[in-house]
Design a protein around this motif. Structure first.
Motif, PDB file in Angstrom:
ATOM      1  N   PHE A   1      -4.448  -4.570  -3.610  1.00  0.00           N
ATOM      2  CA  PHE A   1      -3.878  -3.576  -2.710  1.00  0.00           C
ATOM      3  C   PHE A   1      -2.652  -4.120  -1.976  1.00  0.00           C
ATOM      4  O   PHE A   1      -1.774  -3.354  -1.575  1.00  0.00           O
ATOM      5  N   ASP A   2      -2.585  -5.451  -1.784  1.00  0.00           N
ATOM      6  CA  ASP A   2      -1.434  -6.024  -1.098  1.00  0.00           C
ATOM      7  C   ASP A   2      -0.147  -5.778  -1.884  1.00  0.00           C
ATOM      8  O   ASP A   2       0.922  -5.595  -1.288  1.00  0.00           O
ATOM      9  N   GLU A   3      -0.240  -5.790  -3.213  1.00  0.00           N
ATOM     10  CA  GLU A   3       0.945  -5.517  -4.025  1.00  0.00           C
ATOM     11  C   GLU A   3       1.434  -4.084  -3.813  1.00  0.00           C
ATOM     12  O   GLU A   3       2.638  -3.818  -3.845  1.00  0.00           O
ATOM     13  N   GLN A   4       0.510  -3.161  -3.600  1.00  0.00           N
ATOM     14  CA  GLN A   4       0.913  -1.785  -3.325  1.00  0.00           C
ATOM     15  C   GLN A   4       1.676  -1.693  -2.011  1.00  0.00           C
ATOM     16  O   GLN A   4       2.600  -0.874  -1.868  1.00  0.00           O
ATOM     17  N   LEU A   5       1.290  -2.515  -1.047  1.00  0.00           N
ATOM     18  CA  LEU A   5       2.023  -2.553   0.216  1.00  0.00           C
ATOM     19  C   LEU A   5       3.393  -3.197   0.026  1.00  0.00           C
ATOM     20  O   LEU A   5       4.366  -2.808   0.679  1.00  0.00           O
ATOM     21  N   ASP A   6       3.493  -4.173  -0.886  1.00  0.00           N
ATOM     22  CA  ASP A   6       4.798  -4.750  -1.210  1.00  0.00           C
ATOM     23  C   ASP A   6       5.731  -3.666  -1.746  1.00  0.00           C
ATOM     24  O   ASP A   6       6.921  -3.615  -1.391  1.00  0.00           O
TER      25      ASP A   6
END
Length: 305
Positions: free
Chosen positions: A136-141
């Motif tokens: 999910f952190d990549e989606q925030l990126d």
């Protein structure tokens, strides 16, 4: 928030022809005035292993190009994307880590006017960084990359989990073989779900009738608590279901014991109930009177024998 006013764009490239990609393509192909193209992976060793997919696309009147999101360079993808007005990514986490950032970088380097990234899941802003699901952190990126610029119009369509995933045996929420429904967190914890077919129709609507204002649009097939889920299954299937509660501490302990298990990550995230559900009455589809498939309807269509 983006400063540009969304405009209608007619020359559309859809990345991926899986379950979601095909649903989006089918919905777009039925709309007059749009030119729709799909991106397929290149045939291996000169043999077109995607022949059946190509035939399906041709039947729909959808053109296709070959490119590899994982193997091709950002520059090559940007050049490809520049031949289109709108880019819709239906390549999810299965495409591999880093792919969401790579596709966004290519979109930003291209001359494409509008980008709908693969963010059809949960509200990543509400969940925040450092959740039990590190993907999910990549989606925030991706969101940070889009918000940091003003050239490229973008739209995020949040739809929750696929309705079918709620019934995926590996997830463990619905165990029809043993007549068990399990609550992730508590029986009052809610989850938003939408079918790929509905996501396809709603995405086509957003593409053809751009949304003003906030570039993040929330949709829902249904928003349901785990208690309501158990009641629905009992009512529709006309059989009693045993109920088990998987508490947040229990799920966190299970994840600590197997930190690389993807299903344990998802269970822990959804048990927390943050960013995984929203009021259906306030969604894009509800405000426009667009019908979507409820959990009860899905059970009737797929589980009644």
């Amino acid at each position: 928030m983006q400063s540009l006013t969304p405009e209608k764009t007619d020359n559309v490239l859809v990345l991926g022809v899986g379950e979601l990609g095909m649903a989006v393509l089918q919905a777009l192909a039925g709309r007059p005035g749009s030119r729709v193209t799909a991106m397929l992976r290149p045939p291996a060793d000169g043999h077109d292993q995607g022949g059946s997919q190509a035939e399906t696309l041709e039947h729909l009147g959808v053109a296709y190009v070959h490119a590899d999101a994982a193997g091709d360079s950002v520059e090559h993808l940007a050049q490809l994307f520049s031949g289109f007005d709108t880019l819709i990514s239906c390549l999810g986490f299965a495409a591999g880590p880093g792919i969401q950032r790579k596709l966004t970088q290519a979109a930003l380097q291209s001359t494409v006017k509008r980008y709908i990234p693969w963010q059809f899941g949960v509200d990543y802003d509400a969940i925040g960084r450092g959740s039990p699901q590190p993907l999910f952190d990549e989606q925030l990126d991706v969101r940070d990359m889009l918000r940091a610029q003003t050239r490229l119009q973008w739209q995020i369509i949040s739809t929750g989990m696929f309705t079918s995933f709620l019934f995926e045996p590996a997830l463990g929420v619905v165990d029809l073989d043993n007549n068990i429904v399990r609550a992730l967190g508590s029986w009052d914890t809610t989850v938003t779900v939408t079918t790929p077919e509905d996501i396809g129709r709603l995405t086509a609507r957003v593409v053809c009738e751009p949304v003003q204002g906030d570039p993040i649009v929330f949709c829902a097939g249904d928003t349901i608590s785990y208690g309501q889920l158990a009641d629905t299954i009992e009512r529709v299937l006309r059989r009693p279901m045993r109920r088990e509660q998987w508490t947040i501490p229990m799920l966190r302990n299970e994840l600590m014991a197997a930190p690389d298990d993807p299903m344990r990550k998802y269970r822990a995230v959804f048990a927390e109930g943050v960013g995984v559900a929203w009021d259906k009455s306030l969604t894009y589809n509800a405000e426009r009177g667009i019908p979507t498939t409820t959990v009860a309807q899905w059970v009737e269509q797929h589980l009644l024998r």
